[in-house]
Design an enzyme around this catalytic site. Structure first.
Site, PDB file in Angstrom:
ATOM      1  CD  GLU A   1      -9.612  -5.419  72.468  1.00  0.00           C
ATOM      2  OE1 GLU A   1     -10.610  -5.254  73.221  1.00  0.00           O
ATOM      3  OE2 GLU A   1      -8.643  -4.646  72.462  1.00  0.00           O
TER       4      GLU A   1
ATOM      5  NE  ARG B   1       3.991  -4.415  63.657  1.00  0.00           N
ATOM      6  CZ  ARG B   1       2.781  -4.268  64.181  1.00  0.00           C
ATOM      7  NH1 ARG B   1       1.876  -5.210  64.022  1.00  0.00           N
ATOM      8  NH2 ARG B   1       2.476  -3.182  64.838  1.00  0.00           N
TER       9      ARG B   1
ATOM     10  CB  ALA C   1      -2.223   0.810  65.315  1.00  0.00           C
TER      11      ALA C   1
ATOM     12  CE1 TYR D   1       2.595  -6.635  68.420  1.00  0.00           C
ATOM     13  CE2 TYR D   1       4.337  -5.646  67.091  1.00  0.00           C
ATOM     14  CZ  TYR D   1       3.226  -5.517  67.902  1.00  0.00           C
ATOM     15  OH  TYR D   1       2.741  -4.275  68.218  1.00  0.00           O
TER      16      TYR D   1
ATOM     17  CG  HIS E   1      -4.563  -6.826  71.248  1.00  0.00           C
ATOM     18  ND1 HIS E   1      -4.597  -5.985  70.163  1.00  0.00           N
ATOM     19  CD2 HIS E   1      -5.664  -6.524  71.985  1.00  0.00           C
ATOM     20  CE1 HIS E   1      -5.663  -5.210  70.240  1.00  0.00           C
ATOM     21  NE2 HIS E   1      -6.334  -5.522  71.340  1.00  0.00           N
TER      22      HIS E   1
ATOM     23  CG  ASN F   1      -4.447  -8.429  66.316  1.00  0.00           C
ATOM     24  OD1 ASN F   1      -4.495  -7.221  66.631  1.00  0.00           O
ATOM     25  ND2 ASN F   1      -3.353  -9.150  66.457  1.00  0.00           N
TER      26      ASN F   1
ATOM     27  NE  ARG G   1       3.707  -3.353  72.962  1.00  0.00           N
ATOM     28  CZ  ARG G   1       3.551  -3.401  71.636  1.00  0.00           C
ATOM     29  NH1 ARG G   1       2.554  -4.100  71.108  1.00  0.00           N
ATOM     30  NH2 ARG G   1       4.387  -2.744  70.854  1.00  0.00           N
TER      31      ARG G   1
ATOM     32  N   PRO H   1      -3.983  -3.620  60.491  1.00  0.00           N
ATOM     33  CG  PRO H   1      -3.814  -1.443  61.286  1.00  0.00           C
ATOM     34  CD  PRO H   1      -4.781  -2.578  61.164  1.00  0.00           C
ATOM     35  CG  ASN H   2       1.503  -1.949  60.353  1.00  0.00           C
ATOM     36  OD1 ASN H   2       2.001  -1.670  59.261  1.00  0.00           O
ATOM     37  ND2 ASN H   2       0.946  -1.047  61.120  1.00  0.00           N
TER      38      ASN H   2
HETATM   39  C1  DQA Z   1      -1.371  -5.628  68.402  1.00  0.00           C
HETATM   40  C2  DQA Z   1      -1.117  -4.548  69.456  1.00  0.00           C
HETATM   41  C3  DQA Z   1      -1.321  -3.163  68.881  1.00  0.00           C
HETATM   42  O1  DQA Z   1      -1.040  -2.176  69.865  1.00  0.00           O
HETATM   43  C4  DQA Z   1      -0.392  -2.941  67.715  1.00  0.00           C
HETATM   44  O2  DQA Z   1      -0.628  -1.670  67.130  1.00  0.00           O
HETATM   45  C5  DQA Z   1      -0.478  -4.009  66.697  1.00  0.00           C
HETATM   46  C6  DQA Z   1      -0.559  -5.394  67.152  1.00  0.00           C
HETATM   47  C7  DQA Z   1      -1.021  -7.032  68.932  1.00  0.00           C
HETATM   48  O3  DQA Z   1      -1.437  -8.007  68.299  1.00  0.00           O
HETATM   49  O4  DQA Z   1      -0.305  -7.159  69.930  1.00  0.00           O
HETATM   50  O5  DQA Z   1      -0.414  -3.769  65.505  1.00  0.00           O
HETATM   51  O6  DQA Z   1      -2.753  -5.611  68.074  1.00  0.00           O
END
Ligand code: DQA
Length: 148
Positions: free
Chosen positions: A99, A19, A78, A24, A101, A75, A108, A11-12
């Site tokens: 995994e 964003r 959240a 990011y 990110h 990735n 964080r 998501p996002n």
């Molecule tokens: C993320 C880190 C997550 O905590 C966050 O909710 C994201 C992006 C990252 O790529 O740093 O959406 O996965």
């Protein structure tokens, strides 16, 4: 047959580039896909690159990876910090999952420092921005070894 890898974004992440660029980075998801395509050529693998804002769709894509892909780079956004269902999906598909990110989740907010999926993944790459994607592709390919 060319080995294929699923690169799955949660998501996002469709909003990358606009964003919170201070967290990011300026890279869009299209830019990330191009980086991955370039790395795929170098590694002689093929990729399926996907993004969804929906937990169930991410789970369906993980299930569909069985018998199709050699491994997954995920990735989960959240959902990393909330989703037992994603953790169970990873445990169920019998494929190596890395995994990933962009940000260093350990530096964080406290809620981001817990990952439900870490324990069922081969390993985690975080904190290197978009460069983490080709790094993860290299790591997954090394982990898989030479194709049979
Ligand atoms: C993320 C880190 C997550 O905590 C966050 O909710 C994201 C992006 C990252 O790529 O740093 O959406 O996965």
């Amino acid at each position: 047959m060319t080995r294929t890898i699923l690169i799955l974004n949660g998501p996002n992440l469709n909003l990358l580039g606009t964003r919170q660029p201070e967290v990011y980075g300026p890279t869009t998801l299209n830019d990330v896909e191009e980086l991955c395509q370039a790395k795929a050529k170098q590694l002689n693998v093929e990729i399926e690159f996907a993004q969804s804002n929906h937990e169930g769709v991410l789970i369906d894509l993980l299930h569909a990876a069985r018998g199709k892909h050699a491994g997954v780079i995920l990735n989960a956004g959240a959902y990393t910090h909330t989703s037992v269902a994603l953790m169970d999906a990873i445990s169920s598909i019998m494929l190596p999952v890395i995994e990933l990110h962009l940000s260093n989740i350990h530096a964080r907010e406290a809620f981001r420092q817990t990952s439900y999926i870490s324990k069922v993944c081969v390993g985690q790459i975080c904190g290197f921005g978009a460069s983490g994607y080709p790094l993860a592709m290299q790591a997954l390919t090394d982990y898989l070894g030479e194709p049979a």
